[in-house]
Enzyme design. Structure first.
Site, PDB file in Angstrom:
ATOM      1  CE1 TYR A 296      38.822  45.363  35.244  1.00 20.75           C
ATOM      2  CE2 TYR A 296      36.655  46.357  35.397  1.00 20.75           C
ATOM      3  CZ  TYR A 296      37.590  45.471  35.865  1.00 20.75           C
ATOM      4  OH  TYR A 296      37.295  44.689  36.951  1.00 20.75           O
TER       5      TYR A 296
ATOM      6  CE  LYS B 181      52.590  35.987  36.748  1.00 19.34           C
ATOM      7  NZ  LYS B 181      52.904  35.174  37.948  1.00 19.34           N
TER       8      LYS B 181
ATOM      9  CG  ASP C  65      52.183  35.175  41.308  1.00 16.85           C
ATOM     10  OD1 ASP C  65      52.802  36.261  41.348  1.00 16.85           O
ATOM     11  OD2 ASP C  65      52.645  34.168  40.722  1.00 16.85           O
TER      12      ASP C  65
ATOM     13  CG  ASP D 256      37.758  43.736  39.949  1.00 21.10           C
ATOM     14  OD1 ASP D 256      36.980  44.283  40.749  1.00 21.10           O
ATOM     15  OD2 ASP D 256      37.498  42.666  39.353  1.00 21.10           O
TER      16      ASP D 256
ATOM     17  CG  ASP E  24      36.351  41.489  45.419  1.00 14.57           C
ATOM     18  OD1 ASP E  24      36.112  42.721  45.412  1.00 14.57           O
ATOM     19  OD2 ASP E  24      35.540  40.636  45.007  1.00 14.57           O
TER      20      ASP E  24
END
Ligand code: IPM
Ligand code: MN
Length: 366
Positions: free
Chosen positions: A152, A203, A236, A260, A264
């Site tokens: 970001y 990750k 993941d 982010d 969701d």
């Protein structure tokens, strides 16, 4: 946040000494924004008032509608004015169709992210409670999303744009300072929770530079929190766990972009994004924190009076807590969660204001 509560003594020009009694009333900037934003924030403020906290609110007309009307995204003067408030309550920002391009970027970047960055709200705290009949029913976890860096930060650029040979790069900025203050906040939060669990999500097997920094910071900071059980998941795998074993989570700490996306998904497994609140916190108090539902402007139902205000009300409760109104905040959170559970329990058509009234009636449930 501005110091309030104690009387201050001020010397006037006449040299007489007056007691200026600070009323203790907190000043809140309200950015209703676009779509359903103004409707859900209005109801959230009704609940705050009914809970017995009087706030001095000032409305700011910002968002896509304002931009399309007169070109203002967020001027330096408006930003400076906002800095003087104790908190900001925000509804939603976003145009009716797709993103709004503004000179040099998007409205999301020019308004929402600019506020988060300029006010240094480096923690994006997103609590989740699994609602009845949801995949994560009964679960209780919090995502701590780093809120001022990562992908970001806007590092990158484009070359030969629009030609067959165009190039676009988009970097991720991870500073030790930024990662450490976020990770420390997450450990402190994990200490306060009964489960004392913290999971770093990243990750590290692919994003080796940033992942290495995050992992080392978690190891180093975690050494000072021996009571916290810290573990690690690749992002993941964390997605699978959120769906298959959501009860394994306590505090999740992660970078801006993973946070982010994960929030969701977390909202969806907990009963829907309409129940997900957020607090963009500046824990140092050098600027106001921003409280906003995770959901967007939902233009398709704007003005119909059926928008779900739960996330906005819960966000307002997070705001009261940050403003030091811990007891009222807890009462309000209990009331809004009880209402959310009942909404999730039996599918029913309810109005925004009806839900607000119901939450207010639950405030006295103890
Ligand atoms: C969120 C939103 C924002 C984000 C958008 C609107 C810029 O999706 O608060 O999660 O990506 O952070
Ligand atoms: Mn998002």
């Amino acid at each position: 946040m501005a110091a309030t509560g104690s009387p201050r003594v001020r010397n006037t020009s006449s040299k007489a000494v007056h007691m200026v009694v600070d009323s203790g009333v907190k000043r809140v900037a309200v950015i209703g924004g676009d779509g359903i934003g103004p409707e859900v924030t209005a109801v959230a403020l009704d609940v705050v008032e009914a809970a017995g906290v009087h706030l001095a609110t000032t409305a700011f007309d910002l968002g896509a509608a304002r931009y399309l009307r007169d070109g203002e995204v967020l001027s330096g003067a408006t930003l400076d004015e906002l800095r003087g408030f104790d908190a900001i309550l925000l509804g939603a920002v976003g145009p009716a169709l797709g993103e709004t391009r503004i000179p040099g970027g998007t409205l999301e970047r020019g308004l929402l992210l600019r506020l988060r960055f300029e006010l240094d709200t480096y923690i994006n705290l997103r609590p989740f409670i699994g609602m009845p009949h949801s995949i994560a029913e009964g679960c209780d976890f919090v995502v701590i999303r780093e809120n001022t860096e990562g992908a970001y930060a806007g590092e990158g650029g484009a070359l030969r744009r629009g030609t067959p040979n165009e190039v676009a790069t988009q970097g991720s900025v991870n500073t030790r300072f930024g990662v450490e203050r976020c990770v420390r906040f997450a450990f402190e939060l994990a200490m306060q929770r009964p489960d004392h669990r913290l999971t770093l999500v990243h990750k590290t097997n692919v994003l080796t530079f940033a992942g290495d920094l995050w992992q080392r910071v978690v190891d180093e900071v975690g050494a000072g929190f021996s009571d916290v059980h810290a573990d690690y998941l690749h992002v993941d795998a964390a997605c699978i766990h959120l769906v298959e074993r959501p009860d394994r989570f306590g505090v999740i700490v992660t970078d801006n972009l993973f946070g982010d996306i994960l929030t969701d998904l977390a909202g969806a497994v907990c009963g829907g994004i309409g129940f997900a609140p957020s607090a963009n916190l500046n824990p140092t108090g050098t600027g106001p924190s921003i409280f906003e539902p995770v959901h967007g402007a939902a233009h398709d139902i704007a003005g119909t009076g059926i928008a779900n205000p739960i996330a906005a009300i819960w966000s307002a409760a997070l705001m009261l807590d940050a403003l030091g109104e811990h007891v009222v905040a807890e009462r309000m959170t209990r009331a809004v969660l009880a209402e959310a559970r009942s909404l999730a329990e039996v599918p029913q058509s309810r109005t925004t204001e009806g839900i607000g009234r119901s939450v207010i009636s639950r405030l006295s449930d103890g």
